[in-house]
Scaffold this active site. Structure first.
Site, PDB file in Angstrom:
ATOM      1  N   GLU A 235      -2.403  -7.292   7.133  1.00 56.36           N
ATOM      2  CA  GLU A 235      -1.103  -7.205   7.799  1.00 56.36           C
ATOM      3  C   GLU A 235      -1.091  -8.065   9.063  1.00 56.36           C
ATOM      4  O   GLU A 235      -2.132  -8.355   9.652  1.00 56.36           O
ATOM      5  CB  GLU A 235      -0.809  -5.736   8.156  1.00 56.36           C
ATOM      6  CG  GLU A 235       0.537  -5.487   8.815  1.00 56.36           C
ATOM      7  CD  GLU A 235       1.726  -5.858   7.941  1.00 56.36           C
ATOM      8  OE1 GLU A 235       1.925  -7.063   7.679  1.00 56.36           O
ATOM      9  OE2 GLU A 235       2.497  -4.951   7.555  1.00 56.36           O
TER      10      GLU A 235
ATOM     11  N   HIS B   3       0.830  -1.213   0.000  1.00 54.39           N
ATOM     12  CA  HIS B   3       0.000   0.000   0.000  1.00 54.39           C
ATOM     13  C   HIS B   3       0.860   1.257   0.000  1.00 54.39           C
ATOM     14  O   HIS B   3       2.049   1.223   0.339  1.00 54.39           O
ATOM     15  CB  HIS B   3      -0.917  -0.002   1.227  1.00 54.39           C
ATOM     16  CG  HIS B   3      -0.144  -0.009   2.525  1.00 54.39           C
ATOM     17  ND1 HIS B   3       0.430   1.125   3.061  1.00 54.39           N
ATOM     18  CD2 HIS B   3       0.160  -1.021   3.363  1.00 54.39           C
ATOM     19  CE1 HIS B   3       1.044   0.820   4.177  1.00 54.39           C
ATOM     20  NE2 HIS B   3       0.910  -0.494   4.393  1.00 54.39           N
TER      21      HIS B   3
END
Length: 191
Positions: free
Chosen positions: A83, A8
């Site tokens: 994550e 990201h």
């Protein structure tokens, strides 16, 4: 079939060196710009992408949507590629974690593949949810897939695929914001 793993774009916590983990932090302005620049590269033909999958965390989802808009591909959320959860350490810098959680940090640092941080998950636990998610994507898709995810996810998968020590993952596979790693799907299927 190629698998493109994309981290990201930047967040304010990236700038502050804070551990994000499962904390749902948005992109900052620079992160949006990184995603737009990356999208322009992809749309310009640097990579052939047929589908996009993303973590549900807003920093990944927004990055995926920016890329998807440029490619006219609707990103799909894929559970399991979020994550790593670093529990009580999230929101702190690594320096603060070393100071505040000294012994727990030392145990984790020395055996990060299997050691669980307080209220978090180990890299092996991340891998145990990540591999089925990636294999699910590769079963559904025939063309090249772009997966927008997170730094630890990419490092964990690369350490697993190339059978390198998890303690060396940051040295071997650290990916910057809006960075890309190309992986042959057969390497995942055959492991």
């Amino acid at each position: 079939m190629k698998l493109y793993l994309v981290r990201h774009g930047e967040t304010d916590w990236n700038i502050e060196s804070k551990i994000q983990g499962q904390t749902d932090i948005a992109l900052n302005e620079r992160g949006r710009q990184q995603a737009e620049e990356f999208a322009a590269r992809i749309a310009g033909g640097d990579y052939q992408v047929d589908s996009i999958y993303t973590s549900s965390k807003q920093r990944a989802l927004e990055t995926a949507r920016i890329i998807g808009a440029a490619l006219k591909i609707e990103p799909r959320i894929q559970p399991g590629i979020e994550e790593i959860c670093l529990g009580k350490w999230e929101g702190y810098t690594w320096k603060q974690v070393k100071e505040l959680f000294g012994e727990e940090y030392r145990l984790w640092r020395d055996n990060r593949r299997y050691q669980v941080p307080p209220m978090g998950e180990s890299y092996q636990q991340l891998l145990d949810r990540l591999l089925p998610a990636i294999r699910d994507i590769t079963r559904k898709e025939k063309g090249n897939v772009l997966v927008v995810t997170h730094s630890a996810v990419i490092m964990t998968l690369m350490s697993y695929v190339y059978d390198t020590p998890f303690e060396d993952m940051a040295k071997n596979y650290k990916t910057g914001n809006a960075g890309i790693v190309e992986l042959d799907v057969d390497l995942i299927k055959n492991n």
